[in-house]
Write an enzyme that holds these catalytic residues in place. Sequence first.
Site, PDB file in Angstrom:
ATOM      1  CB  SER A   1      13.067  21.567 -15.039  1.00  0.00           C
ATOM      2  OG  SER A   1      12.394  22.787 -15.215  1.00  0.00           O
TER       3      SER A   1
ATOM      4  CG  HIS B   1      -1.688  -1.232   1.443  1.00  0.00           C
ATOM      5  ND1 HIS B   1      -2.910  -1.512   0.880  1.00  0.00           N
ATOM      6  CD2 HIS B   1      -1.354  -2.352   2.161  1.00  0.00           C
ATOM      7  CE1 HIS B   1      -3.307  -2.716   1.256  1.00  0.00           C
ATOM      8  NE2 HIS B   1      -2.377  -3.259   2.017  1.00  0.00           N
TER       9      HIS B   1
END
Length: 492
Positions: A282, A163
Site C-alpha cells: 500500500s 460454502h
Amino acid sequence: MTDPEANSEDSADGESVVRRERFSGGPARAFLSSLSADERIFAADLAVDRAHVVMLTEQEIIGEDTAGEILAALDDVETDGHDALPDGEDVHEAIETAVINRVGPDGGRMHTARSRNDEVATCIRYRLRGGVLDLLETVVGARKQLLDVAAEHAETVMPGYTHLQPAQPTTVGHWLCSYESALARDTARLFDAYERINQSPLGGAAFAGTPFDVDRERTAELLGFDGLVENAMDGASARDFLVETTAATTALATTLSGLAEDMVTFANRGHVKVADEYSSTSSIMPQKKNPDTLELVRGRTGDTTAGLNGLLTTLKGLPRAYNRDLQRAGSHAYEAIDSVTASTEVAVGAVVTADWPAEKLEAAASEGFATATGVADRLAQSGIPFRTAHEIVARAGEHEDPGIDEIAAAVEAELGEPLDAVADRAAIEAALDPVESVRMRDSRGGPAPSAVGEHLDRARDSVSEDQTTLDERRASLAAAATRLDSEVSQYV
Ligand code: ARG
C-alpha cells in the site's frame, strides 16, 4: 508452353494507386482502416502472399519471372517491417501497394484469383493458430509445475471448504491436482478449437470462387493447414472458429479466476504466504502485503468474458458473405489469448512460489469440527446406519471442540449402548485427527496421499501426451514454413 501472362488486362498503369485514391480521403479514413491493428497479421499476410504466388506460378497463372520479382519484393517488405508500409486501408492493400511500388504494374498480378475476403480469413487463422499453440505451451507448462508442487505437498494437510465454511480436511496436493484437472480440460478445448482453426479458406476469392484454375490444396499445404474450408462463401464468412477459441480461452480464464480467488482467501486466512514478487503493498499502510497479482488474474477474467460477449454480439445476425463488421472480430480472440497467456503464467507463478505453513494448516484443518464426516464414516463402517452415525456426530458437535468423550456420550444417548460395544474406539478417536482423516479417504481421486500419488501418475501421463500433441502441431507448422521457403527460393 503458353505465356500465362499473355492477354491479361490487369496491368494498367497505377491501378492500385487509383484504388488507393478512391478510398484515401474523407473523415472516415482512420475509421475504415485496420492497418495499425493488422500488425498482428503482417507476417501471416506475407506467408499467405508467398504461398498464393507460388501456387499461381505452378498453375501457370503467372509467369516465373513475375513471381520472382513479386517474391523478392515481399522479402523487402518483410525486412522493412510493418511500420514502413505505405498507407492503405489494411495490411493486405498496403503490402500489395508496396509490391507494386517495387515491381511495377506486374506486381498487381499477386492479387489474381483471390480477394481480401479469403485473404484476411486465412491470415486470421494463420495468426490465431500460433497464438493458440503459444497459449497451450504455457498451459501445459503450468500443469507440469502444478503437479510438481502437488507431489511435494501430497501430505500437507489443509482445511477444505464448501460454502467457504470449514468442510473436511484435504491436502495442498489434492487442491492443486483439482486445478490441474481443470486445466487439462481447458487444454483439450483449445486443441479441439485448433482443429477447426487450421483449415484454409484461401482460393475462395470474394466468396464466389474464381475462373482461374487455382489449386487450393496446394496453398493449404504450403501454409501448414490441415484441410480446406471447402465452400467459398463459408470461407469468407465463417468466424465461428474465433468463437470457439475465445470461448475456450474464457473457460481457461474462469478456471484461473477460481484459483486466484482460492489463493486470495487462503492468504486472507494465513493459510498461504504469497511470495513478495507476486504481491504488492500500500502507498500509505506500511504493513500491507496484498495478493494483487491474483486479484488481477481474477479481474482480467472480466475482460475476456466481455471479449467473448463482444465477439458474439458482432457476429450475431451477420448476413453472408463478407461484411466489414468482421474487421472487428479478430481482436477479441487475440486479446483474450494474450491476456490469458499472461494470467496463466502469473497465477501459476504465484502458486508455485508460495509458502504453505504446514503446521498452521494442519491445526486449521480440524477447526470447525471439520473431521466430523470422517468420524461418522468410521461409525458407519462399524455397522451403524450412516444417517444414525450422522445424528450421533451432529449431537457431539453441539459441544465446543468435541473429542472422543463427547462422541462416546452421543453414542450412548443415541443408541443406549457404550461406544466400545458398537465401534472400535481407537479408530473413532484417530478419525478426529486431520492427518488420519485425510489418510483414510483413499478412494480414487480422494485426498489420501496414496490416492493423490496414483492420480499424479495418470495426470503426468496425460500432460506428456498433450506435450507430444503440441510438439507435433508445431513440427507440422515448422515443416510447412520450411517447404514454403524452399519453394519461394526457386523463384527469387
Ligand atoms: N481489413 C479487412 C478485414 O479485416 C479485410 C477485408 C476487406 N474486405 C472487404 N470486402 N472490404 O476484414
